[in-house]
Design a protein around this motif. Structure first.
Motif: not given
Length: 263
Positions: A198-220
């Motif tokens: 739950s805490q990990v999920a909350k941390q992911l949700v609280a992150g900057p949405s565009i930067a987080s999405a782009n980071t995941l896209r780069l990793l994938h």
């Protein structure tokens, strides 16, 4: 949502729960159909920022449905192969949907992740496991080859030689070993698993949405999806071929009778 798979939304987090605890959350055809429906819904939901996958009860996921395999054993080999292809094709549709999620996939493991359950761990972005839980390839014990992209994903995560050792000897390993190999990203006490996830999920949700999405896209982008999908197709052919063999019959019967198979 149903008695096999539940979906819950809480503050940008979607939690998928495999809910067949009396069958150790093994995945029947019905469960795969429900997972496919849930994942299609999630692919269309722009409000979700993280997906949690977990199992109800003492075990995360025991893999494929042994009752289905037991039914196959009594069929003529041609029918056996065709029904196996339909089942694994559905499983691979589900795996492709998990692999192509645009948001992080967070898997929580307790008890055991076996067969397709191990494949699900390998496609996740983050895996939180309870100490003492085990990872079990299971396939060769039933006289079949991996599915769910495991022959691609496991070697990519832990190395080809370790993957060869694990898959060819049907070797299980614990969460501590899985962490040291890089398959598990966080190791916690069993009574802390739910809270930590739950805490990990909350941390992911609280992150900057565009930067987080782009980071995941780069990793994938580092995953070769063409190779992954080619592996799924090759695994499907191999699995259905193995189902035709006497080793499959012996493997399933030995599993049901709780004895070592005689291949």
């Amino acid at each position: 949502m149903s008695h096999c798979v539940n979906l819950e939304y809480v503050q940008h987090t979607a939690t998928i729960t495999i809910s067949r605890p009396s069958q150790l959350n093994s995945l029947s055809e019905e469960a795969f159909l429900e997972l496919r429906q849930v994942l299609r819904e999630l692919h269309d939901n722009q409000d979700v920022r993280v997906v949690i996958l977990k199992g109800d009860g003492k075990v995360f996921c025991a893999g494929g449905d042994i009752d289905f395999f037991a039914e196959l054993v009594d069929l003529p080999s041609s029918e056996r192969s065709e029904q196996a292809r339909q089942y694994v094709s559905l499983a691979h549709e589900v795996m492709a949907l998990f692999a192509s999620l645009r948001v992080p996939l967070l898997v929580a493991v307790q008890g055991a992740a076996a067969g397709f359950g191990l494949s699900l761990c390998c496609v996740a972005d983050i895996v939180v496991a309870a100490r003492g839980s085990r990872f079990v390839p299971a396939y060769l014990g039933l006289g079949v080859t991996p599915d769910g992209g495991l022959s691609y994903s496991l070697s990519r995560l832990i190395g080809e030689r370790r993957a060869s050792d694990v898959l060819l000897t049907n070797r299980s390993f614990d969460a501590e070993q899985a962490e040291s190999w890089g398959l598990v990203t966080r190791l916690v006490d069993a009574n802390e698993l739910e809270e930590d996830v739950s805490q990990v999920a909350k941390q992911l949700v609280a992150g900057p949405s565009i930067a987080s999405a782009n980071t995941l896209r780069l990793l994938h982008a580092q995953r070769n999806f063409d190779e992954f999908y080619e592996t799924l197709a090759a695994e499907l052919d191999s699995f259905s071929d193995c189902v035709n063999a006497d080793d499959f019959v012996e493997g399933v019967r030995a599993f049901i009778e709780r004895r070592s198979p005689s291949f």
